[in-house]
Design a protein around this motif. Structure first.
Motif, PDB file in Angstrom:
ATOM      1  N   ASP A 156      -4.708  -3.994  -7.405  1.00 10.67           N
ATOM      2  CA  ASP A 156      -5.881  -3.938  -8.280  1.00 10.67           C
ATOM      3  C   ASP A 156      -7.004  -3.135  -7.636  1.00 10.67           C
ATOM      4  N   TRP A 157      -7.173  -3.281  -6.326  1.00 11.53           N
ATOM      5  CA  TRP A 157      -8.227  -2.538  -5.622  1.00 11.53           C
ATOM      6  C   TRP A 157      -7.966  -1.038  -5.713  1.00 11.53           C
ATOM      7  N   VAL A 158      -6.738  -0.625  -5.449  1.00 10.16           N
ATOM      8  CA  VAL A 158      -6.396   0.798  -5.523  1.00 10.16           C
ATOM      9  C   VAL A 158      -6.608   1.322  -6.945  1.00 10.16           C
ATOM     10  N   HIS A 159      -6.198   0.540  -7.923  1.00 10.02           N
ATOM     11  CA  HIS A 159      -6.351   0.952  -9.326  1.00 10.02           C
ATOM     12  C   HIS A 159      -7.821   1.137  -9.704  1.00 10.02           C
ATOM     13  N   ARG A 160      -8.683   0.245  -9.198  1.00 12.18           N
ATOM     14  CA  ARG A 160     -10.099   0.291  -9.572  1.00 12.18           C
ATOM     15  C   ARG A 160     -10.898   1.320  -8.772  1.00 12.18           C
ATOM     16  N   HIS A 161     -10.479   1.593  -7.539  1.00 11.24           N
ATOM     17  CA  HIS A 161     -11.298   2.446  -6.674  1.00 11.24           C
ATOM     18  C   HIS A 161     -10.811   3.886  -6.572  1.00 11.24           C
ATOM     19  N   MET A 162      -9.661   4.196  -7.180  1.00 13.75           N
ATOM     20  CA  MET A 162      -9.164   5.563  -7.150  1.00 13.75           C
ATOM     21  C   MET A 162      -9.005   6.099  -8.566  1.00 13.75           C
ATOM     22  N   ALA A 216       0.443   5.121  -4.636  1.00 15.09           N
ATOM     23  CA  ALA A 216       1.473   4.335  -3.959  1.00 15.09           C
ATOM     24  C   ALA A 216       1.326   4.410  -2.451  1.00 15.09           C
ATOM     25  N   HIS A 217       1.047   5.607  -1.924  1.00 11.35           N
ATOM     26  CA  HIS A 217       0.883   5.755  -0.478  1.00 11.35           C
ATOM     27  C   HIS A 217      -0.262   4.905   0.057  1.00 11.35           C
ATOM     28  N   VAL A 218      -1.380   4.869  -0.656  1.00  4.45           N
ATOM     29  CA  VAL A 218      -2.523   4.075  -0.204  1.00  4.45           C
ATOM     30  C   VAL A 218      -2.162   2.587  -0.192  1.00  4.45           C
ATOM     31  N   ALA A 219      -1.519   2.113  -1.264  1.00  4.20           N
ATOM     32  CA  ALA A 219      -1.137   0.694  -1.321  1.00  4.20           C
ATOM     33  C   ALA A 219      -0.122   0.348  -0.239  1.00  4.20           C
ATOM     34  N   ILE A 220       0.851   1.217  -0.015  1.00  8.41           N
ATOM     35  CA  ILE A 220       1.839   0.997   1.045  1.00  8.41           C
ATOM     36  C   ILE A 220       1.146   0.904   2.400  1.00  8.41           C
ATOM     37  N   THR A 221       0.200   1.803   2.633  1.00  5.65           N
ATOM     38  CA  THR A 221      -0.521   1.836   3.904  1.00  5.65           C
ATOM     39  C   THR A 221      -1.286   0.542   4.140  1.00  5.65           C
ATOM     40  N   PHE A 222      -1.967   0.061   3.119  1.00  2.00           N
ATOM     41  CA  PHE A 222      -2.703  -1.202   3.244  1.00  2.00           C
ATOM     42  C   PHE A 222      -1.747  -2.353   3.543  1.00  2.00           C
ATOM     43  N   CYS A 223      -0.602  -2.401   2.839  1.00  2.00           N
ATOM     44  CA  CYS A 223       0.357  -3.481   3.071  1.00  2.00           C
ATOM     45  C   CYS A 223       0.879  -3.452   4.502  1.00  2.00           C
ATOM     46  N   ARG A 224       1.281  -2.285   4.961  1.00  2.00           N
ATOM     47  CA  ARG A 224       1.822  -2.190   6.326  1.00  2.00           C
ATOM     48  C   ARG A 224       0.772  -2.566   7.364  1.00  2.00           C
ATOM     49  N   ALA A 225      -0.480  -2.212   7.101  1.00  2.00           N
ATOM     50  CA  ALA A 225      -1.554  -2.555   8.036  1.00  2.00           C
ATOM     51  C   ALA A 225      -1.726  -4.068   8.144  1.00  2.00           C
ATOM     52  N   LEU A 226      -1.263  -4.800   7.114  1.00  2.00           N
ATOM     53  CA  LEU A 226      -1.346  -6.258   7.106  1.00  2.00           C
ATOM     54  C   LEU A 226      -0.001  -6.902   7.462  1.00  2.00           C
ATOM     55  N   ASN A 227       0.920  -6.093   8.006  1.00  2.00           N
ATOM     56  CA  ASN A 227       2.249  -6.559   8.403  1.00  2.00           C
ATOM     57  C   ASN A 227       3.106  -7.004   7.226  1.00  2.00           C
ATOM     58  N   ILE A 228       2.916  -6.335   6.082  1.00  2.00           N
ATOM     59  CA  ILE A 228       3.755  -6.561   4.905  1.00  2.00           C
ATOM     60  C   ILE A 228       4.640  -5.333   4.741  1.00  2.00           C
ATOM     61  N   PRO A 229       5.956  -5.455   4.883  1.00  2.00           N
ATOM     62  CA  PRO A 229       6.823  -4.294   4.684  1.00  2.00           C
ATOM     63  C   PRO A 229       6.627  -3.711   3.290  1.00  2.00           C
ATOM     64  N   ALA A 230       6.542  -2.387   3.204  1.00  2.00           N
ATOM     65  CA  ALA A 230       6.346  -1.722   1.920  1.00  2.00           C
ATOM     66  C   ALA A 230       7.002  -0.355   1.969  1.00  2.00           C
ATOM     67  N   ARG A 231       7.460   0.119   0.813  1.00  2.00           N
ATOM     68  CA  ARG A 231       8.129   1.416   0.757  1.00  2.00           C
ATOM     69  C   ARG A 231       7.958   2.044  -0.624  1.00  2.00           C
TER      70      ARG A 231
END
Length: 280
Positions: free
Chosen positions: A138-144, A172-187
């Motif tokens: 939701d953050w990525v959707h609202r801020h980009m 997608a890249h921004v959301a993946i990056t945020f997830c990985r930074a929080l130790n959530i696997p994303a691809r």
């Protein structure tokens, strides 16, 4: 279940002897059934097909002489969506399967190490789990802003975030990056899906590892994720590019169409053939 007819026409001007590798066929993936498909390369050059591990990605490659080369692909694909429970949990890094560790690491387009401080300040205080990933989406959707032409094939998550604009792969890249930074696997996941606008094209979304499974998300909000015909799954865009060329090559024409069929018969959402036409 959703049935879609997907079609791609790519035309290239080859300036010198070159090599092509494509990833545009529907993937061999659980919950996705290829009912029929046809692939035509003109001129009919010798080509070699290969797969990639358990990703389901399908590639084909060939050498091309100077001249015009066209690649046409059409398929009817059934997509069977899987419902998502609302209480899916994140897994500690130490409990992740070995194969998922790579989906925690920074990559060329997803600089999770560089954006770690930002991600933790923005989302680190939220309770872990599905709700936190949805908050990221939701953050990525609202801020980009979705702005075709605002980025290039070399734009990274950090660069897209700085300008707060991009296209589906940047979201997608921004959301993946945020997830990985929080130790959530994303691809990243690439494929075909019907949407109203902009004109039809390949679409990129992402998935995160929650509750012991991969869950799909689309930060653009352009289309239901359970209708995506998957073509590629990878760490970022470089793993799922629809075409990688080696040589002096120019993309002259790209036409992508998606037709969704009503399970009761008929067509639910036609995509006019001309809307995907792009002149390079």
């Amino acid at each position: 279940m959703h049935l879609s007819t997907v079609e791609t026409l790519l035309e290239y001007r080859v300036r010198e002897p070159s090599h092509f590798c494509f990833n545009l066929e529907a993937a061999h993936w659980p919950g996705q059934v290829i009912v029929s498909e046809e692939l035509v390369v003109d001129p009919p050059l010798p080509r070699r097909a290969f797969g990639e591990g358990d990703s389901g990605n399908r590639f084909f490659r060939f050498d091309a002489p100077p001249g015009v080369v066209t690649v046409a692909y059409k398929a009817d694909v059934e997509v069977h969506g899987e419902p998502v429970a609302g209480d899916l949990a994140e897994a500690p890094a130490g409990a992740l399967p070995d194969a998922l560790l790579r989906d925690l690491l920074p990559t060329r387009y997803c600089e999770s190490d560089v954006l770690c401080g930002f991600a933790r300040a923005e989302f680190g205080h939220l309770p872990p789990g599905l709700a936190r990933v949805r908050h990221i989406v939701d953050w990525v959707h609202r801020h980009m802003a979705y702005r075709p032409g605002s980025t290039t094939s070399s734009t990274t998550a950090r660069e897209a975030l700085e300008q707060r604009a991009g296209v589906c792969r940047d979201f997608a890249h921004v959301a993946i990056t945020f997830c990985r930074a929080l130790n959530i696997p994303a691809r990243l996941v690439a494929g075909y899906v019907w949407f109203d606008e902009p004109p039809q094209d390949f679409h990129a979304i992402f998935e995160a590892w929650l509750g012991g499974r991969w869950v799909l998300f689309d930060p653009t909000g352009m289309a239901p994720v359970d209708r995506l015909v998957r073509t590629g799954t990878g760490r970022d865009a470089k793993d799922v590019a629809f075409c990688t060329s080696f040589g002096a090559v120019e993309l002259a024409r790209k036409l992508v169409t998606v037709l969704e069929h009503d399970p009761r018969g008929g067509t639910a959402a036609p995509a006019p053939l001309a809307t995907g036409l792009v002149a390079a």
